[in-house]
Design an enzyme around this catalytic site. Structure first.
Site, PDB file in Angstrom:
ATOM      1  CG  ASN A   1      -1.729  -0.942   1.066  1.00 37.13           C
ATOM      2  OD1 ASN A   1      -2.340  -1.386  -0.423  1.00 37.13           O
ATOM      3  ND2 ASN A   1      -2.506  -1.625   1.821  1.00 37.13           N
TER       4      ASN A   1
ATOM      5  NE  ARG B   1     -12.245  -0.184  -1.234  1.00 36.73           N
ATOM      6  CZ  ARG B   1     -11.067  -0.894  -1.481  1.00 36.73           C
ATOM      7  NH1 ARG B   1     -10.208  -2.014  -2.457  1.00 36.73           N
ATOM      8  NH2 ARG B   1      -9.012  -0.399  -0.462  1.00 36.73           N
TER       9      ARG B   1
ATOM     10  CG  ASP C   1      -5.994  -4.152   4.862  1.00 36.02           C
ATOM     11  OD1 ASP C   1      -6.947  -4.229   4.407  1.00 36.02           O
ATOM     12  OD2 ASP C   1      -5.383  -3.445   5.520  1.00 36.02           O
TER      13      ASP C   1
END
Ligand code: EPU
Length: 428
Positions: free
Chosen positions: A23, A121, A304
Site C-alpha cells: 500500500n 469503496r 486487512d
C-alpha cells in the site's frame, strides 16, 4: 487458474522477513508523476499490483526500469493524462493519479474505480478535496475528467480518516499554491511513508501520522532515492500463520509498533509475544481462546488482518466476534472457511464464530486478497490437504508467499490447474 496445494497440520517455526509494503508502494507510484526526473525506489514489492501500475505509468509516458532490484521511474515526458478502463479499474490506487496528473498538467481523465468484493469503496472524499484545491471534476461517460488552471491551498476536512483520500489529497496539495491543511487525516503508516517520500523529493509536509496534515505547496519537486518500508500486513499474516498452527514465528526487519493491535489481541487470545527493536515473535499453544475483535483505522485493529484473524479464531475455544467497521462486505472468506469445517455466521457487520477443534482440507476459492490469506492460514492448520484457488488475487499483495511459508516449515506448492482439479493439477 492456479492454486496452492497446502498440506496442513505442521506447526510453523522460524524467522522470516517481509518485502516492501504494497500500500505504501502503490501510493508512491501514484505520486511519482509529480516529479520530473528519475526517482529510484528500493524494496518495491514484486507483486502484480505494482507491475500493473507500472504498465499504466508507462502508457502515460513514464520510463520504467529495474536495475539490481532498484526501480527507476522517470516521468519527465508525460505524453498522456488519460488512462483506459482496463488499466485503472483493477487497482483502486490508479485513480489517485488524477491529482498528480492534474497538478502536473492541469488536466486528467481517468475511469471511475469500481466497487469490489469487500464493499462499495466510494471516492467522494477524493473528489470533494480536489474541488477544494481548485479543480473542476466532472463524471463523463464513467470517467472523471479533472481540470484546473492552477491548484490553490485549501482546508480539507475528511468525514472519515480515509487512507487513500489523505494520500491522494496530500500529494496533490504538494504542488498547489499556498498552504493546505487536511483535518481528520488518516494516520496509517503508509500515509507517513508517502509524506516521507514526498519530503525527500522536496515537498513541505508536516504532521503526517497525526490527524492534521499541513502541506505548503512548492513549485517543483527534485528527484531522489527512497526505500519502501516493510509491509506490516504481510508481517501480520506470518505472525497469524505461526499462531494458528501452534508454532512460533519471528518476523524481522519490521516496525513492531505497527503490530501493536494484532499482538495485543493475540495475547488476549492466549498467545505469547515478544518484541525487539525491529522484530516480533509470537508463539501459541495448541488451542487459543475466543475473543472479540473490532476493526478500526490505525492504530486500531487493521481491517486487512481481520480475515486471517477470523480464520485463527475459528479454531479457538468458545465464541469469538469479529466486527468489521471499515468495509461493509469483507466476508468472502466465511463460506469458504465453513467448507473447511468452521462455524461462522454473519450478523450485520459482525462475524460470529463458534470455535471448532479442527478444520479439514477442502477445495476453496479466494474472493479477495486478504480472504486468500485467511484461507491459506486456515489450510496450514487444517487436517489433510487444501487447494486454495484464485492465486491471482493473492499475488496482488503477497510477494514470495509460498517460499516464505515453506521456509517456516509449511508444505505449500503452487499448482497450475487444468481441466479437473485434483487429477490434472500440475506443479508450476
Ligand atoms: N471512503 C469513503 N469515501 C472516500 C474514501 C473512502 O466513504 O472517498 C470510505 C471507504 O469506503 C471505507 C473507509 O472510507 O469505508 C476507509 O477507506 P480508505 O479510503 O481508508 O481505504 P483505501 O485508502 O481505499 C487503503 C488500503 C486498503 C485498506 C484501507 C484501510 C491501499 C491500496 N488500500 O484503502 O488495503 O484496507 O486503506 O486501511 O492502500 C488491502 O491491502 O487488502 C486493502 C484493501
Amino acid at each position: 487458474m492456479s492454486a496452492f496445494k497446502i498440506q496442513g497440520g505442521r506447526p510453523l517455526h522460524g524467522t522470516v522477513d517481509v518485502p516492501g509494503s504494497k500500500n505504501a508502494a502503490l501510493a508512491i507510484l501514484s505520486a511519482v508523476p509529480l516529479i520530473e526526473g528519475t526517482v529510484a525506489l528500493d524494496n518495491v514489492p514484486d507483486i502484480t499490483d505494482v507491475h500493473h501500475k507500472l504498465r499504466l505509468l508507462e502508457s502515460l509516458g513514464a520510463q520504467v526500469a529495474w536495475r539490481e532490484g532498484t526501480l527507476f521511474i522517470d516521468c519527465t515526458e508525460l505524453h498522456s493524462c488519460e488512462a483506459d478502463e482496463e488499466s485503472v479499474r483493477p487497482i483502486r490506487t490508479s485513480f489517485y493519479l488524477l491529482g498528480s496528473l492534474l497538478a502536473r498538467r492541469g488536466y486528467a481523465k481517468l475511469p471511475a474505480p469500481g466497487g469490489c468484493r469487500i464493499g462499495a469503496r466510494p471516492v467522494d472524499f477524493h473528489l470533494k478535496g480536489l474541488e477544494l484545491l481548485g479543480a473542476k471534476v466532472d463524471l463523463v461517460s464513467g470517467c472523471f475528467v479533472a481540470k484546473a488552471e492552477r491548484l490553490v491551498g485549501a482546508e480539507i476536512y475528511l468525514d472519515f480518516p480515509s487512507a487513500g483520500a489523505t494520500q491522494h489529497l496530500m500529494a496533490t496539495a504538494v504542488r498547489a499554491d499556498g498552504v493546505s491543511v487536511i483535518q481528520n487525516a488518516a494516520v496509517e503508516p503508509e500515509v507517513t511513508t508517502l509524506a516521507e517520500f514526498l519530503n525527500r523529493m522536496g515537498a513541505r509536509i508536516e504532521g503526517a501520522g497525526t490527524s492534521t496534515v499541513t502541506i505548503t505547496g512548492v513549485a517543483r519537486l527534485t528527484p531522489g532515492a527512497f526505500r519502501v518500508p516493510e509491509d506490516r500486513l504481510q508481517a501480520g499474516t506470518y505472525l497469524i500463520a505461526g499462531a494458528i498452527t501452534g508454532g512460533e514465528v519471528t518476523v524481522t526487519d519490521i516496525l513492531p509498533e505497527c503490530q501493536t493491535a494484532l499482538v495485543n489481541k493475540l495475547r488476549e487470545a492466549g498467545a505469547e509475544a515478544a518484541e525487539g527493536p525491529d522484530w516480533v515473535t509470537v508463539s501459541a499453544p495448541k488451542r487459543l481462546k475466543g475473543i472479540r475483535v473490532k476493526t478500526m483505522p490505525y492504530p486500531g485493529f487493521p481491517t486487512d488482518i481481520q480475515q486471517p484473524m477470523a480464520a485463527l479464531l475459528g479454531l479457538a475455544s468458545g465464541q469469538s466476534v469479529v466486527e468489521e467497521t471499515i468495509y461493509e462486505s469483507r466476508i468472502g472468506h466465511i463460506p469458504e472457511l465453513n467448507r473447511m469445517g468452521a462455524k461462522m455466521t454473519v450478523e450485520g457487520r459482525a462475524t460470529v464464530i463458534e470455535g471448532v477443534t479442527c478444520y479439514r482440507g477442502a477445495i476453496v476459492e479466494t474472493s479477495d486478497l486478504r480472504a486468500g490469506a485467511a484461507l491459506c492460514v486456515a489450510a496450514l492448520a487444517a487436517e489433510g490437504e487444501t487447494l486454495v484457488k484464485g492465486l491471482a488475487l493473492i499475488d496482488r499483495g503477497y510477494d514470495g508467499f509460498e517460499g516464505r511459508l515453506r521456509s517456516l516449515g509449511a508444505s505449500v506448492r503452487r499448482l497450475s490447474l487444468t481441466e479437473r482439479i485434483g487429477d490434472k493439477a500440475q506443479e508450476e
